[in-house]
Each structure stands twice: as structure tokens, then as C-alpha cells.
Design a protein around this motif. Structure first.
Motif, PDB file in Angstrom:
ATOM      1  N   ILE A   1       0.823  -1.214   0.000  1.00  0.00           N
ATOM      2  CA  ILE A   1       0.000   0.000   0.000  1.00  0.00           C
ATOM      3  C   ILE A   1       0.856   1.263   0.000  1.00  0.00           C
ATOM      4  O   ILE A   1       0.511   2.244  -0.655  1.00  0.00           O
ATOM      5  CB  ILE A   1      -1.030  -0.016   1.151  1.00  0.00           C
ATOM      6  CG1 ILE A   1      -2.202   0.910   0.804  1.00  0.00           C
ATOM      7  CG2 ILE A   1      -0.427   0.376   2.478  1.00  0.00           C
ATOM      8  CD1 ILE A   1      -3.464   0.607   1.572  1.00  0.00           C
ATOM      9  N   THR A   2       1.990   1.249   0.705  1.00  0.00           N
ATOM     10  CA  THR A   2       2.837   2.447   0.690  1.00  0.00           C
ATOM     11  C   THR A   2       3.508   2.627  -0.673  1.00  0.00           C
ATOM     12  O   THR A   2       3.718   3.758  -1.111  1.00  0.00           O
ATOM     13  CB  THR A   2       3.890   2.417   1.810  1.00  0.00           C
ATOM     14  OG1 THR A   2       4.656   1.215   1.734  1.00  0.00           O
ATOM     15  CG2 THR A   2       3.238   2.526   3.175  1.00  0.00           C
TER      16      THR A   2
ATOM     17  N   HIS B   1       2.096   1.797  -3.555  1.00  0.00           N
ATOM     18  CA  HIS B   1       1.053   2.347  -4.430  1.00  0.00           C
ATOM     19  C   HIS B   1       0.691   3.784  -4.043  1.00  0.00           C
ATOM     20  O   HIS B   1       0.365   4.587  -4.927  1.00  0.00           O
ATOM     21  CB  HIS B   1      -0.174   1.443  -4.442  1.00  0.00           C
ATOM     22  CG  HIS B   1       0.057   0.224  -5.270  1.00  0.00           C
ATOM     23  ND1 HIS B   1       0.062   0.239  -6.641  1.00  0.00           N
ATOM     24  CD2 HIS B   1       0.345  -1.045  -4.924  1.00  0.00           C
ATOM     25  CE1 HIS B   1       0.335  -0.959  -7.108  1.00  0.00           C
ATOM     26  NE2 HIS B   1       0.509  -1.762  -6.080  1.00  0.00           N
ATOM     27  N   TYR B   2       0.786   4.112  -2.773  1.00  0.00           N
ATOM     28  CA  TYR B   2       0.576   5.498  -2.349  1.00  0.00           C
ATOM     29  C   TYR B   2       1.634   6.395  -3.009  1.00  0.00           C
ATOM     30  O   TYR B   2       1.315   7.437  -3.572  1.00  0.00           O
ATOM     31  CB  TYR B   2       0.653   5.619  -0.822  1.00  0.00           C
ATOM     32  CG  TYR B   2       0.682   7.040  -0.363  1.00  0.00           C
ATOM     33  CD1 TYR B   2      -0.495   7.773  -0.238  1.00  0.00           C
ATOM     34  CD2 TYR B   2       1.882   7.675  -0.075  1.00  0.00           C
ATOM     35  CE1 TYR B   2      -0.469   9.090   0.159  1.00  0.00           C
ATOM     36  CE2 TYR B   2       1.908   8.997   0.330  1.00  0.00           C
ATOM     37  CZ  TYR B   2       0.737   9.713   0.444  1.00  0.00           C
ATOM     38  OH  TYR B   2       0.774  11.019   0.830  1.00  0.00           O
TER      39      TYR B   2
ATOM     40  N   THR C   1       0.905   6.759  -6.678  1.00  0.00           N
ATOM     41  CA  THR C   1      -0.267   7.619  -6.883  1.00  0.00           C
ATOM     42  C   THR C   1       0.130   9.084  -6.763  1.00  0.00           C
ATOM     43  O   THR C   1      -0.260   9.915  -7.595  1.00  0.00           O
ATOM     44  CB  THR C   1      -1.365   7.271  -5.860  1.00  0.00           C
ATOM     45  OG1 THR C   1      -1.752   5.914  -6.060  1.00  0.00           O
ATOM     46  CG2 THR C   1      -2.578   8.175  -6.005  1.00  0.00           C
TER      47      THR C   1
ATOM     48  N   PHE D   1      -6.441   6.223   0.372  1.00  0.00           N
ATOM     49  CA  PHE D   1      -5.431   5.765   1.325  1.00  0.00           C
ATOM     50  C   PHE D   1      -5.705   6.284   2.739  1.00  0.00           C
ATOM     51  O   PHE D   1      -5.009   5.913   3.675  1.00  0.00           O
ATOM     52  CB  PHE D   1      -4.037   6.229   0.883  1.00  0.00           C
ATOM     53  CG  PHE D   1      -3.591   5.600  -0.402  1.00  0.00           C
ATOM     54  CD1 PHE D   1      -3.000   4.351  -0.415  1.00  0.00           C
ATOM     55  CD2 PHE D   1      -3.784   6.256  -1.610  1.00  0.00           C
ATOM     56  CE1 PHE D   1      -2.593   3.761  -1.606  1.00  0.00           C
ATOM     57  CE2 PHE D   1      -3.375   5.682  -2.801  1.00  0.00           C
ATOM     58  CZ  PHE D   1      -2.786   4.429  -2.800  1.00  0.00           C
TER      59      PHE D   1
ATOM     60  N   TRP E   1       1.035   5.232   9.388  1.00  0.00           N
ATOM     61  CA  TRP E   1       0.063   4.292   8.853  1.00  0.00           C
ATOM     62  C   TRP E   1      -0.436   3.424  10.001  1.00  0.00           C
ATOM     63  O   TRP E   1       0.347   2.958  10.809  1.00  0.00           O
ATOM     64  CB  TRP E   1       0.703   3.406   7.776  1.00  0.00           C
ATOM     65  CG  TRP E   1       1.172   4.181   6.595  1.00  0.00           C
ATOM     66  CD1 TRP E   1       2.347   4.863   6.451  1.00  0.00           C
ATOM     67  CD2 TRP E   1       0.468   4.388   5.374  1.00  0.00           C
ATOM     68  NE1 TRP E   1       2.412   5.466   5.232  1.00  0.00           N
ATOM     69  CE2 TRP E   1       1.265   5.189   4.542  1.00  0.00           C
ATOM     70  CE3 TRP E   1      -0.770   3.956   4.899  1.00  0.00           C
ATOM     71  CZ2 TRP E   1       0.885   5.571   3.267  1.00  0.00           C
ATOM     72  CZ3 TRP E   1      -1.154   4.334   3.627  1.00  0.00           C
ATOM     73  CH2 TRP E   1      -0.340   5.131   2.818  1.00  0.00           C
TER      74      TRP E   1
ATOM     75  N   THR F   1      -6.839  -3.565   6.529  1.00  0.00           N
ATOM     76  CA  THR F   1      -6.063  -2.702   5.640  1.00  0.00           C
ATOM     77  C   THR F   1      -5.315  -1.659   6.453  1.00  0.00           C
ATOM     78  O   THR F   1      -5.603  -1.436   7.622  1.00  0.00           O
ATOM     79  CB  THR F   1      -6.971  -2.032   4.591  1.00  0.00           C
ATOM     80  OG1 THR F   1      -6.137  -1.437   3.587  1.00  0.00           O
ATOM     81  CG2 THR F   1      -7.869  -0.979   5.201  1.00  0.00           C
TER      82      THR F   1
ATOM     83  N   TRP G   1      -4.248   2.380   6.782  1.00  0.00           N
ATOM     84  CA  TRP G   1      -4.679   3.735   6.420  1.00  0.00           C
ATOM     85  C   TRP G   1      -3.574   4.714   6.773  1.00  0.00           C
ATOM     86  O   TRP G   1      -2.944   4.597   7.814  1.00  0.00           O
ATOM     87  CB  TRP G   1      -5.931   4.147   7.187  1.00  0.00           C
ATOM     88  CG  TRP G   1      -7.135   3.295   6.990  1.00  0.00           C
ATOM     89  CD1 TRP G   1      -7.751   2.526   7.925  1.00  0.00           C
ATOM     90  CD2 TRP G   1      -7.911   3.141   5.798  1.00  0.00           C
ATOM     91  NE1 TRP G   1      -8.841   1.898   7.394  1.00  0.00           N
ATOM     92  CE2 TRP G   1      -8.967   2.256   6.085  1.00  0.00           C
ATOM     93  CE3 TRP G   1      -7.812   3.653   4.516  1.00  0.00           C
ATOM     94  CZ2 TRP G   1      -9.915   1.877   5.142  1.00  0.00           C
ATOM     95  CZ3 TRP G   1      -8.751   3.273   3.573  1.00  0.00           C
ATOM     96  CH2 TRP G   1      -9.786   2.404   3.894  1.00  0.00           C
ATOM     97  N   ARG G   2      -3.389   5.706   5.927  1.00  0.00           N
ATOM     98  CA  ARG G   2      -2.479   6.798   6.265  1.00  0.00           C
ATOM     99  C   ARG G   2      -3.234   7.707   7.221  1.00  0.00           C
ATOM    100  O   ARG G   2      -4.251   8.298   6.852  1.00  0.00           O
ATOM    101  CB  ARG G   2      -2.055   7.578   5.026  1.00  0.00           C
ATOM    102  CG  ARG G   2      -1.112   8.697   5.438  1.00  0.00           C
ATOM    103  CD  ARG G   2      -0.664   9.566   4.322  1.00  0.00           C
ATOM    104  NE  ARG G   2      -0.001  10.725   4.888  1.00  0.00           N
ATOM    105  CZ  ARG G   2       1.126  11.227   4.451  1.00  0.00           C
ATOM    106  NH1 ARG G   2       1.710  10.704   3.404  1.00  0.00           N
ATOM    107  NH2 ARG G   2       1.650  12.273   5.031  1.00  0.00           N
TER     108      ARG G   2
END
Length: 133
Positions: A34-35, A37-38, A41, A53, A114, A122, A124-125
Motif C-alpha cells: 500500500i505504501t 502504491h501510495y 499515486t 489511502f 500508517w 487494511t 490507512w495513512r
């Protein structure tokens, strides 16, 4: 029969420990995913996707129109992810960017936090998005 009991306890202990370790490895892999892809993005300017996110309660407060004037030129992790036992992870990245109104290269350090949400499985930021001034 008495010698089987300690062996059985040992097998159960090893199995329980390995299952817990596997669960933590999956959480760590999900965080890295996820980080990554963050960062992509943000790097490629898909600012409308950034709110995905963030925790749902935090999404309404994000001024996406201000971000549209920003072009990211570099995104570099300077402190890798560190996960603490309370399912909170931190990392620091350096972001180089150009504001379209000024056309001047700037840099900032983004300290990211996070948190793992066990109900949705999941990350989350939870820290604010970077302030591109």
C-alpha cells in the motif's frame, strides 16, 4: 504415553507461533504494497485517488484542488517502514516538487504514519497529507 504429551505441547506451540508469524508477515507485506502504491499515486499525480489511502472519516477534509497545481519530480524513501507492536507504522520520504504557479523546484520531508485497521484488514495513512506550499 507420558513421553507423547511434551512432544504434543511442543508441536502445538510451534504451530501457534508460526501462524502468528505468518499473520504478521502478511500485514507487513500489505503495508509495503500500500505504501508503494501510495507513492506511485502521488508521484504520477493521481490526486483524486489519494483519498482512498485515508481513513473514511478523514477523507472529507482533503483539499484536492490545491494539489492539482503540484507536479512531483521525485519521491524517495529516506527512512524505511518501521512497524511497532500496536500496528502503527512510520516512514519518511523526501518529495521534490514544482508548483505550477512558481515553476521553482522545492523539497519537503513527509513523515507518514500508517495504522492497521483490523475490521477492514487494511492500512490507512493517518498523518496529514504533505503541505505543498
Amino acid at each position: 504415553m507420558p513421553t507423547i504429551l511434551p512432544t504434543l505441547f511442543l508441536i502445538v506451540a510451534v504451530f501457534t507461533t508460526s501462524c502468528a508469524s505468518l499473520k504478521e508477515d502478511r500485514k507487513a507485506a500489505a503495508l509495503e504494497h500500500i505504501t508503494y502504491h501510495y507513492g506511485q499515486t502521488l508521484r504520477w499525480g493521481y490526486y483524486d485517488n489519494l483519498i482512498g489511502f485515508l481513513p473514511p472519516k478523514q477523507r472529507a477534509t482533503i483539499p484536492l484542488t490545491a494539489l492539482r497545481a503540484i507536479r512531483i519530480t521525485a519521491y524517495e524513501v529516506i527512512q524505511p517502514l518501521v512497524i511497532n507492536p500496536a500496528d502503527v507504522a512510520t516512514q519518511q520520504v523526501r518529495i521534490d516538487y514544482v508548483h505550477s504557479d512558481h515553476q521553482r523546484l522545492k523539497s519537503l520531508i513527509d513523515r507518514q504514519e500508517w495504522r492497521y485497521d483490523t475490521t477492514q484488514a487494511t492500512w490507512w495513512r493517518t498523518s496529514p497529507l504533505p503541505n505543498f506550499d
